[in-house]
Structure formats: structure tokens, C-alpha cells
Design an enzyme around this catalytic site. Structure first.
Site, PDB file in Angstrom:
ATOM      1  N   GLY A  86       4.290   3.818  11.022  1.00 42.83           N
ATOM      2  CA  GLY A  86       3.539   5.059  10.956  1.00 42.83           C
ATOM      3  C   GLY A  86       3.032   5.482  12.318  1.00 42.83           C
ATOM      4  O   GLY A  86       3.601   5.126  13.360  1.00 42.83           O
ATOM      5  N   SER A  87       1.943   6.219  12.323  1.00 42.44           N
ATOM      6  CA  SER A  87       1.429   6.794  13.560  1.00 42.44           C
ATOM      7  C   SER A  87       0.795   5.725  14.449  1.00 42.44           C
ATOM      8  O   SER A  87       0.348   4.671  13.974  1.00 42.44           O
ATOM      9  CB  SER A  87       0.392   7.870  13.256  1.00 42.44           C
ATOM     10  OG  SER A  87      -0.809   7.288  12.758  1.00 42.44           O
TER      11      SER A  87
ATOM     12  N   GLU B  76       4.816  11.867  22.145  1.00 40.84           N
ATOM     13  CA  GLU B  76       5.790  12.044  21.073  1.00 40.84           C
ATOM     14  C   GLU B  76       5.439  13.265  20.225  1.00 40.84           C
ATOM     15  O   GLU B  76       4.275  13.483  19.893  1.00 40.84           O
ATOM     16  CB  GLU B  76       5.831  10.811  20.176  1.00 40.84           C
ATOM     17  CG  GLU B  76       6.825  10.931  19.026  1.00 40.84           C
ATOM     18  CD  GLU B  76       6.722   9.809  18.005  1.00 40.84           C
ATOM     19  OE1 GLU B  76       7.742   9.465  17.412  1.00 40.84           O
ATOM     20  OE2 GLU B  76       5.605   9.289  17.806  1.00 40.84           O
TER      21      GLU B  76
ATOM     22  N   GLU C 208       5.310  -0.615  13.699  1.00 38.66           N
ATOM     23  CA  GLU C 208       6.230   0.279  14.408  1.00 38.66           C
ATOM     24  C   GLU C 208       5.545   1.636  14.460  1.00 38.66           C
ATOM     25  O   GLU C 208       5.164   2.186  13.429  1.00 38.66           O
ATOM     26  CB  GLU C 208       7.566   0.381  13.678  1.00 38.66           C
ATOM     27  CG  GLU C 208       8.554   1.260  14.419  1.00 38.66           C
ATOM     28  CD  GLU C 208       9.593   1.861  13.513  1.00 38.66           C
ATOM     29  OE1 GLU C 208       9.831   3.080  13.636  1.00 38.66           O
ATOM     30  OE2 GLU C 208      10.150   1.142  12.669  1.00 38.66           O
TER      31      GLU C 208
ATOM     32  N   GLY D 254      -1.722   2.673  13.334  1.00 41.10           N
ATOM     33  CA  GLY D 254      -1.296   1.311  13.656  1.00 41.10           C
ATOM     34  C   GLY D 254      -2.322   0.575  14.492  1.00 41.10           C
ATOM     35  O   GLY D 254      -2.626  -0.601  14.237  1.00 41.10           O
TER      36      GLY D 254
ATOM     37  N   CYS E   8      12.238   7.805  13.569  1.00 37.94           N
ATOM     38  CA  CYS E   8      11.627   7.066  14.676  1.00 37.94           C
ATOM     39  C   CYS E   8      12.580   6.918  15.851  1.00 37.94           C
ATOM     40  O   CYS E   8      12.151   6.604  16.956  1.00 37.94           O
ATOM     41  CB  CYS E   8      11.143   5.700  14.199  1.00 37.94           C
ATOM     42  SG  CYS E   8      12.346   4.809  13.194  1.00 37.94           S
TER      43      CYS E   8
ATOM     44  N   LYS F 159       0.866  -1.188   0.000  1.00 37.42           N
ATOM     45  CA  LYS F 159       0.000   0.000   0.000  1.00 37.42           C
ATOM     46  C   LYS F 159       0.899   1.233   0.000  1.00 37.42           C
ATOM     47  O   LYS F 159       1.564   1.552   0.978  1.00 37.42           O
ATOM     48  CB  LYS F 159      -0.910  -0.023   1.227  1.00 37.42           C
ATOM     49  CG  LYS F 159      -1.605   1.288   1.559  1.00 37.42           C
ATOM     50  CD  LYS F 159      -2.567   1.761   0.496  1.00 37.42           C
ATOM     51  CE  LYS F 159      -3.282   3.030   0.939  1.00 37.42           C
ATOM     52  NZ  LYS F 159      -2.346   4.185   1.090  1.00 37.42           N
TER      53      LYS F 159
END
Length: 537
Positions: free
Chosen positions: A241-242, A396, A265, A246, A305, A184
Site C-alpha cells: 500500500g501507500s 510517485e 511494499e 506502511g 506498483c 485485514k
């Protein structure tokens, strides 16, 4: 090459029947051509069905053909040349040097997984030969190997257009395991994704593989992404991603009739713990430490990250000197273009919230960048007592911002570390005199992170055999895995045992003659491939 603006499904260019989307240059917010047609849920089914059709032949591919296929992808990516770097720079705002390094990392990890496929230990061959005369009961012949899970859905990351994207770590490890991939594409860098997608498709064709081994699709994450995870042909998911996205994918995967694993992640603050001994040097030494910290915070506009979002520094004169040095270092920094206008907006909102929190002060701030979406890097400060009681200080902020936390005692440091959520990394800066003080922190951090670093910084993730790029939730959805390094292949495998199966029906990795020349564990003992051993001996 001329970009088509369409998905690549099982080797064919497919015009999406949904809406269209564009990439944008974040330095100018300029729209980039071509328009990308987005597929519908019905069109997605063709990709997942083709992947399922490809699985039987791809999952049993011989090691040499399999490894050569991965190497062909790497060769094809490099053959695109400067066109790939230029397009990725236009879509992400990342500098050419960073993108060139990331491309090298991407092709390097593909070739590393080719070595893994040839070597073959990931197949996990174990053989317990029959003992028909064992008393009181005979033992059957039992053999075990790891097999590929099946088609894998991989989602591209915004911040790594190569290394965590079309042919990045999740795709490379899934393909190395023998799993077809439906990728994707990330809508923030669609052209980059298409260029690399064509490189993968060419490798599939030139290797004589089933075209369903790889598809690249464009579509909205909220619909096509969810439909992809819900599709019964998909057996695992790789995502970077976020946290919100996720978790949404995790919920969809868990709610299926057949739940599947999601290796996501998501978020990490990567705390840094500075001890007294690390600050006992000269003023130049403290300045150098501060500069290293600020460089780690601001590199790639902080959109890594592993960017350090927290730094614990001791109270007192030495810590004051470090804070002052940090202020000087960050004030000399200019903002860099962030990946998208939306990401820059989220950074602005996050820093405004953090800066207005009780007990938080501004330590230092850089300059606005010369382009759009390039906010000034910012470092805040607070006390450990405020950090442990205010969850806002644990959020974060994706970008060039960080929080310095001052502590008085080792007990305060241990308490703060225990309250931190799961992270990818933790770093300790210390001298030999700090070892007794730091020792109790190590077991605390083992329960919190996937990688512990001493006298270094978390940015720069080595792609190798020992690397762990993972950690407890919410850093990742499964702390038992890694998304970087050769161990990443294990995410897409499962064990199968074969009991009393005739040699003629056994898969090749389990046959007595060992035709694939694999290292095997026989009766619990490791037997190297070069050593010819009788299975029943």
C-alpha cells in the site's frame, strides 16, 4: 453465494460491533450492498488468540496435508466462478480480462507454494553430526532447521483484489511457511474479500485444520490495522500500500515490547533508461518503443506498483523523435476508471503539482474516460538538471502519469540514477553498441532496485523461483526480501539449532531416518532426499 457483510473469525461469521462501511463502484460512485460491519479491538483479540492456538498444530503439519490444503484454496477460488469476477469488477472498475488473469495468477501461486511445501528445501535442514573424538575438543551433534515465525497479519492491497489480497502472495507464502494468517480486508473491495475468504475457510475446514489458521476481519486501518500489528500474538506483517500507511505500521511494530518484522511494499517510480543505440532504428521502431512505454504507463490506469514513472531519454534529435512519438501515443489514449474516487483525487492533485513545477512541460495528454474517476493519461517532460535538484519530480503519482527526463551525457545519467531512492525495478533499453556505456550503470542500479530489466518493461511480474519483487526503502521496508515468488516464504521463517537432542525428541525434518524425504546439508555437503546417507558418515 449471498454475501454476509461480516468478518470471518476462526471459521465463524462474526457481526462487527463497530460502524459499518460499504464498497463503491468507482465507475459510477454507486454504493454497493451489503453494508459491512466493522469489528472492534476487543473482537479482534478473538482472531489473534485463535491464530496462536492454531500455530502448534499448523506449524508442524506434514508436507502432503499442508500442500493439499494450499491446493484446496486454489480449487475453491476457481469454483466461485464468474460471480467473483463480476463482484471484483464492480468494486474496482478493473476489466474482466485483467481480473481473470489476476485470478489465475493467484491460484497459480498457491499451487506453486504447494510444490514448495512438498519439495521442502525451505525448511533449511543442516546437520553437523557429533565428533566425540575430535581434538583438542569434541564436537556436539548440532542440527538446524527453519521454523514458522507464528501468526502473521496481512493487509490487502487496493490495486490487486486477488493477487495481493485475501489469498494473495503474502497470505499464500505465510500459510506455506506454516504461519496462521489474520487478513485485514481492504475496505475498497469488501465483497471480493469475503468471497475469497469463504474459499479459504472452507479449505481449512475440509483439511481438518484448526479454524484459527485463517481469519478475515473488517475494520478501520487507523484503529483495527494498528491494533492488529500491536497484538502480542502477531509475529510478522505483510503489507502492500501507500508509503504513509506502511511507515505507520513499521513504527507500531518497532515500538512493541517484542518488535516484529514488517514486510511492506510501498512506492516505486521504476525508472527506464533509454540509450542512443535503442533509438537508431527507423521511425516505426521509435514509434513502437513509444507505444510500449505509454502502454506500460496506462495499463490498469497506471495503478500498478511497477508502472514506469520515469523515463530517461537522450537529448538531441533521436530523443526529440521519441518524445514526439510518446506525445502521439498518449494522445490516442482514453482514461480508465481508477480504483476509488479518493485515488483519482490523489492522482489529480499529484499531476497538478508535477505539471506546475519549475522546468516541467507537458509532452502529451490523452482523453478523459467515459466513466467517473477516469482522468486523462498524462506524460510530462523535464531536463536532468531540474530532476536532480527538485525532489517534487521524484514523488510517485499512483496512476497513468509519467515524466520523461532528457540527459546529455553518461555522467549525467549516472548522477541521476545515484540520486533516485530505492525502487522495485529499473529498465534499460539499448543496443549492443550501448553495452560499454551502460555497463557502469548496472552496479549503481544494484544498490537501488530489486530487479533490473533489459529491453523490456517492468509491468508483468512473473511468479516463479527467481523473481524478486522488492527493493531498498522506500520501495519496501526490507530490501532483503521479496513479496513475489517462492523466495517470499523466507520472510516468515527463522532458524533454530538443536544440540545433542535425542532422536526421539527431534522434529521430524531433523531425524536420521529423514521421514519427510528432504534434501539436507550434512557436514556442509548437500545430500539429496533420494540418497540414503548415514548422518554420522
Amino acid at each position: 453465494m449471498t454475501l454476509t457483510g461480516h468478518s470471518l473469525i476462526a471459521g465463524q461469521t462474526v457481526v462487527g460491533e463497530g460502524k459499518t462501511a460499504f464498497g463503491f463502484n468507482p465507475a459510477t460512485n454507486e454504493q454497493l450492498d451489503p453494508a459491512y460491519s466493522l469489528i472492534t479491538a476487543d473482537q479482534l483479540k478473538a482472531a489473534t488468540a485463535a491464530a496462536a492456538e492454531a500455530y502448534p498444530s499448523f506449524s508442524t503439519l506434514d508436507p502432503e496435508t499442508h500442500a493439499a490444503f494450499l491446493e484446496a484454496i486454489a480449487d475453491n477460488i476457481e469454483a466461485i466462478g464468474e460471480e467473483l469476477i463480476i463482484r471484483a469488477g464492480q468494486e474496482t472498475g478493473l476489466p474482466a480480462a485483467r481480473l481473470q488473469g489476476e485470478r489465475a495468477r493467484t491460484t497459480g501461486q498457491l499451487r506453486l507454494f504447494a510444490d514448495v511445501v512438498r519439495q521442502g528445501d525451505f525448511r533449511g535442514v543442516r546437520i553437523d553430526p557429533a565428533i566425540p573424538d575430535r581434538s583438542p575438543l569434541p564436537r556436539a551433534d548440532i542440527r538446524q532447521r527453519q521454523i514458522p515465525l507464528g501468526p502473521v497479519a496481512v493487509f490487502g492491497a487496493s490495486n490487486f483484489p486477488f493477487a495481493f489480497s485475501t489469498a494473495g502472495g503474502d497470505t499464500a507464502s505465510a500459510l506455506a511457511a506454516g504461519c496462521p494468517v489474520i487478513f485485514k480486508a481492504h475496505n475498497a473491495h469488501p465483497g471480493t474479500g469475503e468471497l475469497v475468504g469463504h474459499a479459504v475457510v472452507k479449505a481449512v475446514k475440509d483439511s481438518g485444520l484448526h479454524p484459527g489458521v485463517f481469519s478475515l476481519v473488517y475494520g478501520p486501518g487507523a484503529s483495527i490495522g494498528q491494533a492488529l500489528v500491536a497484538d502480542p500474538h502477531i509475529k510478522a506483517v505483510g503489507f502492500t500500500g501507500s508509503q504513509a500507511a506502511g511507515i505507520a505500521l513499521m513504527k507500531t511494530a518497532a515500538a512493541r515490547r517484542e518488535p516484529i518484522p514488517v514486510y511492506a511494499e510501498m512506492s516505486s517510480l521504476n525508472p527506464v533508461f533509454v540509450f542512443e543505440g535503442a533509438l537508431n532504428g527507423s521511425a516505426e521502431h521509435i514509434d513502437a518503443l513509444a507505444q510500449q512505454y505509454v502502454t506500460a504507463v496506462t495499463g490498469s490506469s497506471g495503478q500498478l506498483c511497477t508502472s514506469p514513472g520515469l523515463l530517461f531519454a537522450p537529448a538531441g534529435e533521436a530523443g526529440d523523435k521519441l518524445a514526439a512519438a510518446v506525445a502521439r501515443a498518449v494522445s490516442a489514449c482514453s482514461g480508465q476508471t481508477m480504483l476509488t474516487e479518493g485515488i483519482a483525487g490523489s492522482w489529480n492533485a499529484g499531476t497538478e503539482t508535477l505539471g506546475s513545477a519549475a522546468g516541467v512541460d507537458l509532452i502529451g495528454k490523452g482523453l478523459e474516460g467515459a466513466t467517473r474517476n477516469a482522468p486523462a493519461p498524462t506524460i510530462f517532460g523535464t531536463q536532468v538538471r531540474d530532476f536532480v535538484t527538485n525532489h517534487v519530480l521524484h514523488e510517485e503519482i499512483f496512476g497513468a502519469a509519467s515524466l520523461v527526463i532528457r540527459y546529455n551525457t553518461t555522467e549525467e545519467l549516472l548522477d541521476a540514477a545515484a540520486r533516485i531512492e530505492g525502487q522495485l525495478t529499473a529498465s534499460l533499453h539499448l543496443a549492443e553498441e550501448d553495452y560499454p556505456t551502460a555497463a557502469p550503470l548496472i552496479p549503481v542500479l544494484e544498490q537501488k532496485v530489486g530487479r533490473i530489466i533489459v529491453n523490456g518493461w517492468p509491468t508483468g511480474v512473473e511468479v516463479g523461483h527467481a523473481m524478486v519483487h522488492g527493493g531498498p526503502f522506500p520501495a519496501t521496508s526490507d530490501s532483503r526480501s521479496t513479496s513475489v515468488g517462492t523466495l517470499a516464504i523466507n520472510r516468515f521463517l527463522r532458524p533454530v539449532a538443536y544440540q545433542n537432542i535425542p532422536q526421539e525428541l527431534l522434529p521430524q525434518p531433523l531425524q536420521d531416518t529423514n521421514p519427510w524425504h528432504l534434501n539436507r546439508r550434512i557436514n556442509g555437503d548437500v545430500v539429496p532426499a533420494a540418497q540414503k546417507a548415514e548422518v554420522g558418515a
